[in-house]
Design a protein around this motif. Sequence first.
Motif, PDB file in Angstrom:
ATOM      1  N   GLY A 235       0.820  -1.214   0.000  1.00 54.58           N
ATOM      2  CA  GLY A 235       0.000   0.000   0.000  1.00 54.58           C
ATOM      3  C   GLY A 235       0.853   1.263   0.000  1.00 54.58           C
ATOM      4  N   GLN A 236       1.930   1.223   0.795  1.00 56.54           N
ATOM      5  CA  GLN A 236       2.823   2.379   0.838  1.00 56.54           C
ATOM      6  C   GLN A 236       3.473   2.618  -0.519  1.00 56.54           C
ATOM      7  OE1 GLN A 236       5.610   1.756   4.061  1.00 56.54           O
ATOM      8  NE2 GLN A 236       3.959   1.199   5.480  1.00 56.54           N
ATOM      9  N   VAL A 237       3.933   1.548  -1.162  1.00 56.87           N
ATOM     10  CA  VAL A 237       4.561   1.678  -2.470  1.00 56.87           C
ATOM     11  C   VAL A 237       3.555   2.191  -3.489  1.00 56.87           C
ATOM     12  CG1 VAL A 237       5.620   0.408  -4.366  1.00 56.87           C
ATOM     13  CG2 VAL A 237       6.294  -0.085  -2.005  1.00 56.87           C
ATOM     14  N   ARG A 238       2.352   1.656  -3.433  1.00 58.62           N
ATOM     15  CA  ARG A 238       1.314   2.079  -4.375  1.00 58.62           C
ATOM     16  C   ARG A 238       0.988   3.572  -4.201  1.00 58.62           C
ATOM     17  NH1 ARG A 238      -0.766   1.391  -9.276  1.00 58.62           N
ATOM     18  NH2 ARG A 238      -3.002   1.794  -9.354  1.00 58.62           N
ATOM     19  N   ARG A 239       0.882   3.993  -2.941  1.00 60.65           N
ATOM     20  CA  ARG A 239       0.524   5.397  -2.684  1.00 60.65           C
ATOM     21  C   ARG A 239       1.659   6.353  -3.071  1.00 60.65           C
ATOM     22  NH1 ARG A 239      -1.714   2.870   1.849  1.00 60.65           N
ATOM     23  NH2 ARG A 239       0.125   3.338   3.126  1.00 60.65           N
TER      24      ARG A 239
END
Length: 241
Positions: A235-239
């Motif tokens: 999720g962090q990478v996606r955001r």
Amino acid sequence: MTDAVAVFRALHHGRAPGDPLLLPGPWDAASARVFEEAGFPALATPSAGVAASLGYEDGATPAGEMFAAVGRITRAVSVPVSADVEGGFGLAPRELVARVLEAGAVGVNLEDSRAGVLREPRAHADWLARVRAEAGDRLFLNARVDSFLRGVTDPEDAIARARLYVAAGADCVYPIGVPPAHLPLLRAEIEGPLNVAPLPGGPPVAELGRLGATRVTFGPGLLHRAMDAVRDIAGQVRRSS
């Protein structure tokens, strides 16, 4: 291998109340190395965790793939490893023992239900006795008792099964899903080491030890926690993209 089995067996005896043997469950070679680096003296593979790592549902891993995965784990670490091989994959005791030993495991976890149905306890005890006879002292035999898992709430059923399995040669019994309130009774009525897995919202491992657990395993629970961390990272990478 015999020395490793002796080391593993010794870890189950002479333990103080409140100090159960903790056996984290690696699902692959990388997680096994992490647990060894953390200082755990032995490991116990969870069949559900290994299945998930290979892309299978729990109980659907082909025998060959399970044994290959166990072999990769045992080769990756220097500590003893016990292998969960479910109900034995329908193998005859001689072949089952040979394949576990070939994979490098020092112990084996065997359950007493098939396709969600409890086996007749005396027939299962007879089968365990044949596994014991084939293994001799080369394997530590952990006999899973599925009474609570299959909805039998009377602890006397689990106790009766456990006694039969110990008499058949089991080194340890594992009443999976046992309510913590029943642990003192099981401890008083069952000879030898007792394996317990923590329940969600249940007592911490030290308390499980005080209630009667000799050793604590975690099933696929540690894999689930690792996957939660991976989801957070994803999720962090996606955001951030």
